[in-house]
Design a protein around this motif. Structure first.
Motif: not given
Lengths: 155, 546
Positions: B127-139
Motif C-alpha cells: 500500500t502507499s500514499d493515495h496522493l502519490a504522484g500529485v502530492a506537493a510534499d513528496e520526494v
C-alpha cells in the motif's frame, strides 16, 4: 515400498526414515547424523532429515558425505523448509538430492522446486502421477531463486 | 499507470487456471478443508458468516476507469450489486459463490487485476500514499517502488508460507498518508541533499491484539539493495518467527522478543551473508517501471477563484472534499464513501461506473483508493469542479465530510465478518445520526474515528484520534473507547478511557468527549488530537463516566 517424485518422475524410494521398518539405509536425524559424522567422517552416502528448527548451516562440514538431505514439513502451512532449502543450495553449496517430505501436496511443488528441492515425498493421499503437471504451474517468475529462472530485473 | 507485459499477463492467467483446478479438487473432495484453506486464502477467499468473502488487490490503491468498471461488473454479476473498499486499498465482495470465484478471477485478469496474496500467511498487497504522484510534499513518486515490491513479492517461492500475514507500506512524502508505522515493514523514501534517494526501514508495526508501532532498523538503504534488504528481513522472520501460536506469529512479536537492535543485527548479518545470491535492483528496471508513472499530460491552466459566486453546498464540498494540487489550475477531489446511512467504504455498481466515467472525462481515467476508505480523482481541472460536484452529488458521493468525525474508518463487523465480536456499521450509523449538523462537524475540525468490530483491528481503532472497539460481554455488544491515536508521522496508540460502553450509548459518549474538547481547546486552531495530547485522557474520562 513408498513412491516419491524424483527428478520429475515417480520412482520407488530406496530410503527408510528413522523408526520405519523394512529394508534400505536409514535417514538420520540431525543430532544422530552429527554424532556419527563426528566419529566417522568417511561415512559417505548417508542421509539426514532436518526438522523445521534445525539449522542447515550445521551440515556445511559434511556435505561430501551426504547423499540425501530430507527437509520435513510436519504441518500444513509449514514454511521454514523453503528457507532451509535455499540456504542449503546457495550458501551451503549442497548439490546432492534434496527432498521435501510431509504435509505437502502438488500445490506446493512449484515453489519447492524453485527453492532447490529435486525430490518430493508428498502426503500419502496425493496422486503422484497427476501431480507432475504442477511443476509447470507457472511458466515465468519474478524472483531469482535456486532454479535460475529469469528474475524480473533482467527483463 | 503500470501496464502488464506478457510475463505479468501470463502469470495472472496461470494463477486463475491453478485456482480453478484447486477449487474443483476441493469440491470433488480431493483437497481437505485444511489443505484448501491456505490455498483459497492466498487468493483472497475467506469463508464468512453468510457466504465466502473475496478480497481483490488494488496495488497501492491505483485503478483505471476500465478496472473500476470491471469491479462494478463483478459486483453486479456475482454479488449483491456492491463492493466494500478496505483500509488496505483493497475491495471486498461479501456474497460471491465459491464455484464462481475462478470466473471472477478470470474477469479480473482480463483487466490486469487479481486477488493474489490478499489474504493468507504471505506478503500482502503493498500500500502507499493515495496522493502519490500529485502530492506537493513528496520526494519522488513511490509507486514504481511499490510495483517493484508487488512483483518481487508475487509468488516469492521462499516466502509463500510465512508464520503469519505480512504487510508492506511505502511513503515518499513529508506527511505519511500510508500509515507506514503500523505495517510489518514500513518504508520511507528519503532524498539526500545531493538528490539521491534511499530507504528508511521500519519493522514490526501492527495493530491487532498487540498494537505496536514499527521500529526503525536501518536508514540509507540504497535503491539497488532494496529487495536484498527486504529478503533479509523476510528470511529472518520466516526462519525465526513463532509458529506455535497464531496470536504471537507476527513479525512484531519477533522484533519485540529480540529487541529492535538484535533483530537489526540479525538482518544485517543475513544481508551480508546472502550478497552473492540476493536480488539487485537494476537501474534499467526501475527506469522501466518509472516510465509507467510519468506526470499526467496536464493542460497549461491557471489557478482560478473557484468559489466566486458559489452556493453553500459547493463551497462546503470544495473546502472539505478537495485538496491543493501541485499543478496550477488543478485540484485533487475526494469521493466520499461515508454518506450517512451507508456502510463506510461501500459502493454500488452504479456508483463505481459513475466515478469511472467522471475519471475518464476529468481525471485522466484514473482513480485512487484511500486508506480511509474513500476514493480520489487526483487531477481535476479547477474549472470542471462544479460539474464534478454536481455529478458526484447525483451519485450520492459528495457528502462534504472528508476529515470530519463522520469520515469514519470502519470494518464490516459482525454483520458480515466471521471473526467479529460486535457490529460496526450500525454504530457508524448511530454516530452519523447523532452528528448530523455539518457546521458543528466543521467546527470540530479534523477528527478521525476508527472502529473495529473485534481486536483484530481491521478498522485500525488503536490509531484513531477516537478509537472504538467492539467487544462481546456475555453475548451483548459493548464498545471500548480509546483517545489519542494517530497513524501518521506522529504515530501513537490510543489510550483506553475506561470500561466499555453499551451499544446504545456510543454516540452519546462521543458527544461528551467532544464537549470536553470544545470547552478545553485553547483556540480554534488546536485540533482534537493536540488537545488530547496536552490534557491527557483524565478530563475526558471524568465526563464520560460522570
Amino acid at each position: 515400498m513408498r513412491s516419491i517424485i524424483r527428478d520429475r518422475a515417480v520412482v520407488a524410494d530406496a530410503w527408510r526414515y528413522a523408526g520405519e521398518a523394512g529394508e534400505g539405509p536409514e535417514v538420520l536425524s540431525l543430532d544422530a547424523f552429527l554424532a556419527s559424522a563426528a566419529g566417522a567422517s568417511s561415512a559417505a552416502g548417508t542421509a539426514v532429515i532436518l526438522q523445521p528448527t534445525d539449522e542447515p548451516e550445521k551440515l556445511i562440514p559434511y556435505l561430501a558425505q551426504l547423499a540425501l538431505v530430507v527437509i520435513d514439513f510436519p504441518k500444513v502451512g509449514e514454511g521454514r523448509g523453503f528457507s532451509q532449502a535455499q540456504l542449503l543450495r546457495q550458501r551451503c553449496g549442497y548439490r546432492g538430492e534434496l527432498r521435501a517430505r510431509g504435509a505437502l501436496k502438488r500445490d506446493q511443488l512449484f515453489f519447492l522446486a524453485r527453492c532447490g528441492f529435486d525430490s518430493f515425498d508428498l502426503d500419502p493421499t496425493e496422486d503422484l502421477a497427476a501431480s507432475l503437471a504442477a511443476f509447470s504451474t507457472f511458466t515465468a517468475a519474478y524472483q531469482r531463486a535456486v532454479d535460475g529462472a529469469l528474475p524480473l530485473q533482467s527483463r | 499507470m503500470y501496464q502488464y507485459d506478457s510475463i505479468d499477463r501470463t502469470l495472472v492467467n496461470e494463477r486463475v487456471a491453478q485456482f480453478r483446478d484447486q477449487t474443483q479438487r476441493f469440491l470433488r473432495g480431493e483437497l481437505s478443508e485444511d489443505e484448501f484453506r491456505p490455498l483459497r486464502l492466498r487468493n483472497g477467499l475467506y469463508i464468512q458468516k453468510h457466504a465466502p468473502m473475496l478480497r481483490v488487490a488494488i496495488p497501492y490503491g491505483l485503478l483505471s476507469s476500465k478496472q473500476l468498471r470491471m469491479l462494478a461488473h463483478i459486483a453486479r454479476t456475482y454479488d449483491r450489486d456492491f463492493g466494500h473498499f478496505t483500509t488496505r486499498q483493497n475491495i471486498q465482495y461479501n456474497w460471491p459463490k465459491l464455484e464462481q470465484v475462478p470466473d471472477i478471477l478470470a474477469d479480473l485478469a482480463s483487466v490486469e487485476m487479481h486477488a493474489i496474496q490478499t489474504s493468507g500467511n504471505c506478503i500482502r498487497n503493498t500500500t502507499s500514499d493515495h496522493l502519490a504522484g500529485v502530492a506537493a510534499d513528496e520526494v519522488c513518486d513511490p509507486r514504481p517502488w511499490c510495483e517493484l515490491i508487488r512483483q518481487w513479492s508475487t509468488f516469492h517461492p521462499e516466502f509463500t508460507y510465512l508464520p503469519r500475514k505480512f504487510k508492506i507500506a511505502v511513503s515518499a512524502a513529508a506527511r505519511d498518508r500510508a500509515a507506514v508505522a503500523v505495517h510489518d515493514i514500513g518504508l520511507h523514501i528519503e532524498r539526500s541533499a545531493s538528490g539521491e534517494i534511499s530507504f528508511r526501514v521500519l519493522v514490526g508495526g501492527g495493530l491487532g491484539r498487540q498494537p505496536i508501532l514499527g521500529r526503525e532498523i536501518r536508514s540509507g538503504v540504497q535503491p539497488a539493495d532494496l529487495l536484498a534488504y527486504l529478503e533479509a528481513i523476510l528470511r529472518v522472520y520466516n526462519r525465526y518467527g513463532r509458529r506455535d501460536n497464531i496470536h504471537k506469529a507476527r513479525i512484531k512479536i519477533l522484533v519485540k522478543a529480540l529487541g529492535a537492535t538484535e533483530f537489526a543485527r540479525q538482518v544485517d548479518a543475513e544481508y551480508e551473508a546472502n550478497r552473492a545470491f540476493a536480488p539487485r535492483v537494476e537501474a534499467a528496471e526501475i527506469a522501466r517501471l518509472q516510465a509507467f508513472f510519468r506526470t499526467q499530460p496536464y493542460a497549461a491552466l491557471k489557478d482560478i477563484d473557484v468559489l466566486a459566486g458559489a452556493d453553500a453546498p459547493f463551497a462546503a464540498w470544495y473546502r472539505h472534499n478537495t485538496v491543493a494540487h501541485r499543478q496550477s489550475g488543478y485540484r485533487a477531489v475526494f469521493v466520499s464513501l461515508k454518506k450517512p446511512g451507508v456502510a463506510p467504504g461501500d459502493m454500488t455498481s452504479a456508483q463505481m461506473e459513475g466515478v469511472a466515467a467522471l475519471a475518464e472525462r476529468f481525471s485522466f481515467g484514473e482513480v485512487r483508493v484511500t486508506h480511509d476508505q474513500n476514493l480520489v480523482l487526483a487531477d481535476v481541472p479547477q474549472h470542471e469542479l462544479r460539474t464534478v460536484h454536481a455529478e458526484l452529488s447525483a451519485l450520492g458521493l459528495a457528502t462534504p465530510n472528508i476529515g470530519t468525525i463522520n469520515d469514519m474508518i470502519c470494518c464490516p463487523g459482525l454483520d458480515f465478518c466471521g471473526l467479529a465480536n460486535a457490529t460496526s456499521i450500525p454504530v457508524a450509523a448511530q454516530i452519523n445520526e447523532r452528528f448530523d449538523d455539518l457546521d458543528y462537524l466543521y467546527d470540530l475540525g479534523q477528527i478521525q474515528i476508527k472502529m473495529s468490530g473485534c481486536m483484530n483491528a481491521c478498522g485500525h481503532h488503536h490509531v484513531g484520534h477516537i478509537g472504538i472497539l467492539g467487544v462481546d460481554k456475555h453475548g451483548e455488544e459493548w464498545y471500548q473507547i480509546t483517545l489519542g491515536g494517530s497513524a501518521t508521522n506522529d504515530a501513537s496508540l490510543g489510550e483506553v478511557i475506561g470500561p466499555s460502553v453499551a451499544k446504545a450509548n456510543v454516540a452519546n459518549t462521543i458527544a461528551r468527549i467532544l464537549d470536553v474538547y470544545v470547552e478545553q481547546r485553547q483556540s480554534a486552531e488546536e485540533s482534537f488530537l493536540q488537545t488530547v495530547r496536552r490534557l491527557g485522557i483524565e478530563p475526558f474520562k471524568e465526563r464520560v463516566y460522570a
